[in-house]
Design a protein around this motif. Structure first.
Motif, mmCIF file in Angstrom:
data_model
loop_
_atom_site.group_PDB
_atom_site.id
_atom_site.type_symbol
_atom_site.label_atom_id
_atom_site.label_comp_id
_atom_site.label_asym_id
_atom_site.label_seq_id
_atom_site.Cartn_x
_atom_site.Cartn_y
_atom_site.Cartn_z
ATOM 1 N N ALA A 62 30.394 33.168 9.138
ATOM 2 C CA ALA A 62 31.147 32.182 8.361
ATOM 3 C C ALA A 62 30.721 30.753 8.663
ATOM 4 C CB ALA A 62 32.640 32.345 8.620
ATOM 5 N N ASN A 106 39.039 34.111 3.925
ATOM 6 C CA ASN A 106 38.767 35.017 5.047
ATOM 7 C C ASN A 106 38.670 36.472 4.588
ATOM 8 O OD1 ASN A 106 38.713 32.928 6.913
ATOM 9 N ND2 ASN A 106 40.884 33.091 7.385
ATOM 10 N N LYS A 144 31.121 29.506 5.006
ATOM 11 C CA LYS A 144 32.542 29.411 4.657
ATOM 12 C C LYS A 144 32.797 28.314 3.637
ATOM 13 C CE LYS A 144 37.063 29.919 6.785
ATOM 14 N NZ LYS A 144 37.807 30.089 8.057
ATOM 15 N N GLU A 195 35.321 38.979 4.828
ATOM 16 C CA GLU A 195 35.413 40.308 5.443
ATOM 17 C C GLU A 195 34.921 41.384 4.482
ATOM 18 O OE1 GLU A 195 36.170 41.472 8.346
ATOM 19 O OE2 GLU A 195 36.987 39.747 9.403
ATOM 20 N N ALA A 226 31.886 37.785 7.597
ATOM 21 C CA ALA A 226 32.855 37.056 8.428
ATOM 22 C C ALA A 226 32.202 36.531 9.703
ATOM 23 C CB ALA A 226 34.038 37.949 8.757
#
Length: 254
Positions: A132, A120, A94, A124, A129
Motif C-alpha cells: 500500500a 483497505n 494507496k 486486500e 495491501a
C-alpha cells in the motif's frame, strides 16, 4: 436488467464502430465481450459509462437512461478499468486507490472511516495491501493492473467494466483476478481476448465482429468451432471439460 442496450450505434468520424448492438446483463452476472482487435469491445465499454455519447439507440442502468443521468451519478455506480490506465505522478499505491472514492465525496468533504475502509478492503481483495505504501513507479505491470482494479473496487460500484484486465498478468494472477471479479456481488462486463478464460469465468458471452454482435448467450452455446473460424480465423476443436464442466478450446495449427 442491470445494464441493457438497444440498437446502440456510435461512429468515429464517418466510420461506424458500434453498429446496432442490443445486449442485456442481469444483476450480479458477468458478461464477457469477445472479438478480434478493432471489433468494438473497448468502445462499447466507454459508451456504457458515457465516456462517449451514443449516435443512436439507448443504454439503461436499471430503469434509467444514461443520457439523462448526471455524470456523478453514473460515476457512483459504474467503475471502469481501462486497458492503458496509468499515471506519471510519484505517488503511493494507496494514493492511487484513494482516487476511487472521488465520486462519493464533495470538494470539501473530509476523509472518513467509510472511505478508509473501502480503500483497505479493495487493497486486500486484489492482494496489494502489503504494498500500500510502495511508490507507483516501482510496481511491475501486473501490480499496476491490480492497483487500478483496487481503485475501481474502492469506488464500491454496482457495475464494473474491465477492458482486458488480464493484460500483463501471469497465469496464476489471471485466474485469481477473474475468480475475484466474477464472485463479487456486482454486475461485470469484461472485454477479453482469451476465449478459454471467458468460457471458464463468464455467465454469458457476446461476440463482436465489425461492431456488431454476431453471437450472444451462454459460453457453451456461443463458442462453436464454426464461430471461432469465421470470426477469429482459427481452426479449433472444442470439448467440455470434465473438471469444471465448461467448454474449452484447443487451437489447431493444421
Amino acid at each position: 436488467m442491470s445494464i441493457s442496450m438497444r440498437n446502440v450505434a456510435w461512429c468515429a468520424g464517418s466510420t461506424m464502430i458500434i453498429d446496432g448492438v442490443s445486449l442485456d446483463v442481469a444483476p450480479g452476472k458477468t458478461l464477457g465481450l469477445l472479438g478480434p482487435n478493432g471489433s468494438g469491445k473497448s468502445s462499447l465499454l466507454r459508451l456504457i459509462c458515457r465516456l462517449r455519447q451514443v449516435k443512436s439507440g439507448v443504454i439503461r442502468l436499471g430503469e434509467s437512461n444514461i443520457s439523462t443521468m448526471a455524470r456523478r451519478e453514473i460515476a457512483q455506480r459504474i467503475a471502469l478499468v481501462e486497458q492503458q490506465a496509468t499515471t506519471d505522478a510519484d505517488i503511493s499505491v494507496k494514493d492511487v486507490v484513494r482516487l476511487g472514492r472521488t465520486p462519493h465525496r464533495g470538494a470539501l468533504s473530509p476523509w472518513d472511516r467509510t472511505d478508509e475502509d473501502a480503500v483497505n478492503a479493495a487493497l486486500e481483495q486484489v492482494g496489494m495491501a502489503a504494498k500500500a505504501l510502495q511508490l507507483w513507479r516501482t510496481l511491475s505491470g501486473g501490480e499496476r493492473q491490480r492497483t487500478h482494479i483496487a481503485r475501481a473496487l474502492a469506488q464500491t460500484p454496482t457495475e464494473l467494466l474491465l477492458d482486458e484486465p488480464t493484460n500483463h498478468l501471469d497465469i496464476q494472477h489471471q485466474l485469481e483476478l477473474l475468480d475475484l471479479v466474477t464472485t463479487l456481488p456486482i454486475t461485470s462486463v469484461i472485454a477479453l481476448h482469451d476465449l478459454n478464460l471467458a468460457a471458464m469465468f463468464c455467465d454469458s458471452l457476446a461476440i463482436l465482429h465489425g461492431g456488431r454482435v454476431v453471437a450472444a448467450g451462454p459460453p457453451e452455446a456461443v463458442l462453436t468451432e464454426e464461430l471461432v473460424l469465421d470470426v477469429f480465423g482459427v481452426r479449433a476443436h472444442i470439448e467440455k471439460s470434465a473438471v469444471h464442466g465448461r467448454h474449452y478450446i484447443q487451437y489447431l495449427t493444421r
